[in-house]
Write a protein that holds these residues in place. Structure first.
Motif, PDB file in Angstrom:
ATOM      1  N   MET A 224       0.867  -1.181   0.000  1.00 46.79           N
ATOM      2  CA  MET A 224       0.000   0.000   0.000  1.00 46.79           C
ATOM      3  C   MET A 224       0.909   1.238   0.000  1.00 46.79           C
ATOM      4  O   MET A 224       1.869   1.301   0.770  1.00 46.79           O
ATOM      5  N   THR A 225       0.612   2.189  -0.877  1.00 43.19           N
ATOM      6  CA  THR A 225       1.359   3.457  -0.842  1.00 43.19           C
ATOM      7  C   THR A 225       0.538   4.445  -0.012  1.00 43.19           C
ATOM      8  O   THR A 225      -0.592   4.785  -0.369  1.00 43.19           O
ATOM      9  N   LEU A 226       1.132   4.855   1.117  1.00 45.32           N
ATOM     10  CA  LEU A 226       0.368   5.637   2.107  1.00 45.32           C
ATOM     11  C   LEU A 226       0.921   7.052   2.224  1.00 45.32           C
ATOM     12  O   LEU A 226       2.148   7.246   2.278  1.00 45.32           O
ATOM     13  N   VAL A 231      -1.050   6.887   7.186  1.00 45.47           N
ATOM     14  CA  VAL A 231      -0.192   6.204   8.169  1.00 45.47           C
ATOM     15  C   VAL A 231      -0.734   6.489   9.567  1.00 45.47           C
ATOM     16  O   VAL A 231      -0.920   5.581  10.395  1.00 45.47           O
ATOM     17  N   ALA A 232      -1.030   7.776   9.839  1.00 43.30           N
ATOM     18  CA  ALA A 232      -1.543   8.135  11.173  1.00 43.30           C
ATOM     19  C   ALA A 232      -2.865   7.411  11.451  1.00 43.30           C
ATOM     20  O   ALA A 232      -3.094   6.904  12.556  1.00 43.30           O
ATOM     21  N   ILE A 249       1.395  10.404  17.558  1.00 46.07           N
ATOM     22  CA  ILE A 249       1.170   9.755  16.254  1.00 46.07           C
ATOM     23  C   ILE A 249       1.366  10.772  15.125  1.00 46.07           C
ATOM     24  O   ILE A 249       2.057  10.503  14.134  1.00 46.07           O
ATOM     25  N   THR A 250       0.808  11.981  15.282  1.00 48.50           N
ATOM     26  CA  THR A 250       0.949  13.013  14.243  1.00 48.50           C
ATOM     27  C   THR A 250       2.416  13.396  14.071  1.00 48.50           C
ATOM     28  O   THR A 250       2.917  13.520  12.933  1.00 48.50           O
ATOM     29  N   ASP A 251       3.136  13.599  15.175  1.00 46.39           N
ATOM     30  CA  ASP A 251       4.554  13.999  15.098  1.00 46.39           C
ATOM     31  C   ASP A 251       5.393  12.926  14.414  1.00 46.39           C
ATOM     32  O   ASP A 251       6.249  13.211  13.578  1.00 46.39           O
ATOM     33  N   ARG A 259       5.373   9.963   1.026  1.00 42.85           N
ATOM     34  CA  ARG A 259       4.661   8.708   0.744  1.00 42.85           C
ATOM     35  C   ARG A 259       5.555   7.526   1.131  1.00 42.85           C
ATOM     36  O   ARG A 259       6.748   7.564   0.851  1.00 42.85           O
ATOM     37  N   VAL A 260       4.942   6.523   1.749  1.00 47.00           N
ATOM     38  CA  VAL A 260       5.721   5.332   2.111  1.00 47.00           C
ATOM     39  C   VAL A 260       5.004   4.075   1.617  1.00 47.00           C
ATOM     40  O   VAL A 260       3.779   4.002   1.642  1.00 47.00           O
TER      41      VAL A 260
END
Ligand SMILES: C[S@@+](CC[C@H](N)C(=O)[O-])C[C@H]1O[C@@H](n2cnc3c(N)ncnc32)[C@H](O)[C@@H]1O
Length: 279
Positions: A224-226, A231-232, A249-251, A259-260
């Protein structure tokens, strides 16, 4: 709606039959449970104590992730293994998997979406007109009648093996989704998540093996490209959110590349209760 499934439920106090009386669910002996304005009923037999259940933020994050289609292949496999007109989803979350199963099983299909979370119960109640939404604790006796269910779903959720065996009709299916150790592995460390214990598949096999035999198994694995928001959301909708704050989580997500690529890797298994089971 609860009226679609009320005949499948029983009283958490005396196990008697339940009926709907205006805005309450009531049993033959008069035990009464209010139906919430949002359409769910709490059939908790006592206090849920210190058990974790999902918050509004967790349920909203899960709605966004499932709505994005990223977990669609998991839903496809769950639908493929679901059978019969009556499905019980234990730890149903937002009700999206159960809803897809009912659509897959046709116009007579109906389902009970059971969860400990009030935020979850609200989402489940609006997920599908033929779903009844019930708050109950998966680790207690489920408020569901013996031999009444064709498929039990357990998707990333608590597994009460004895209760699954009790409520399933003979030959019924238990469909279990569990993550493999590769699931989300690329972001486990950077996001401070709880990874999947490599011994987990064996542990699950041992627990279920006491009452069930595995009859089918589908491996679902895709990349999946997130973006950082997804991700959060993926972190927020899972158990890691119980020990990470929203700010953390945001930091952590902000420190990632824009993108990961992250692997989604789960096993979707169908089990059948052993016929010599005793109750
Ligand atoms: C990781 S989420 C999975 C939700 C959903 N099956 C999905 O995959 O989208 C686990 C769910 O189990 C519920 N849950 C946790 N403990 C529970 C319990 N003791 N009884 C019933 N539900 C529980 C949570 O509130 C949450 O909705």
């Amino acid at each position: 709606m609860l009226s679609a499934i009320i005949d499948l439920l029983d009283c958490p106090v005396c196990q008697g039959d339940l009926d709907i009386d205006e805005s309450s669910v009531i049993c033959d002996r008069g035990h009464t449970f209010d139906i919430a304005r949002q359409g769910y009923v709490s059939l908790l037999s006592g206090s849920a104590g210190k058990l974790h259940s999902d918050s509004v933020a967790m349920v909203s994050a899960r709605e966004r992730v499932l709505g994005s289609g990223l977990y669609e292949p998991i839903g496809d496999a769950v639908v493929e293994l679901t059978e019969g007109a009556v499905t019980l989803d234990v730890g149903a979350g937002t009700g999206q998997y159960l809803s897809r199963c009912l659509d897959g099983q046709g116009p007579d299909a109906r389902g009970v979406g059971l969860d400990l979370s009030k935020a979850g119960a609200r989402a489940i109640a609006r997920a599908h007109p033929r779903i009844g939404s019930v708050i109950a604790d998966a680790w207690q006796r489920l408020p569901v009648r013996d031999d009444s269910v064709d498929t039990v779903l357990s998707v990333f959720a608590p597994r009460n093996v004895a209760e699954f065996a009790r409520v399933l009709s003979p030959g019924g299916a238990l469909v279990v989704v569990t993550p493999t150790p590769r699931h989300l592995a690329e972001i486990v460390e950077s996001m401070g998540m709880i990874g999947v214990d490599p011994a987990k598949p064996e542990r699950i096999g041992n627990t279920l093996g006491a009452a069930f035999t595995r009859t089918e198994r589908i491996s679902v694995e895709h990349t999946m490209t997130l973006d950082r928001g997804l991700v959060a959301d993926i972190v927020t909708m899972g158990p890691s959110a119980y020990h990470l704050s929203a700010d953390e989580i945001t930091d952590r997500a902000a420190a990632l590349a824009e993108r990961v690529d992250v692997v989604c890797s789960v096993t979707v298994s169908r089990y059948e209760a052993q016929t010599d089971r005793t109750r």
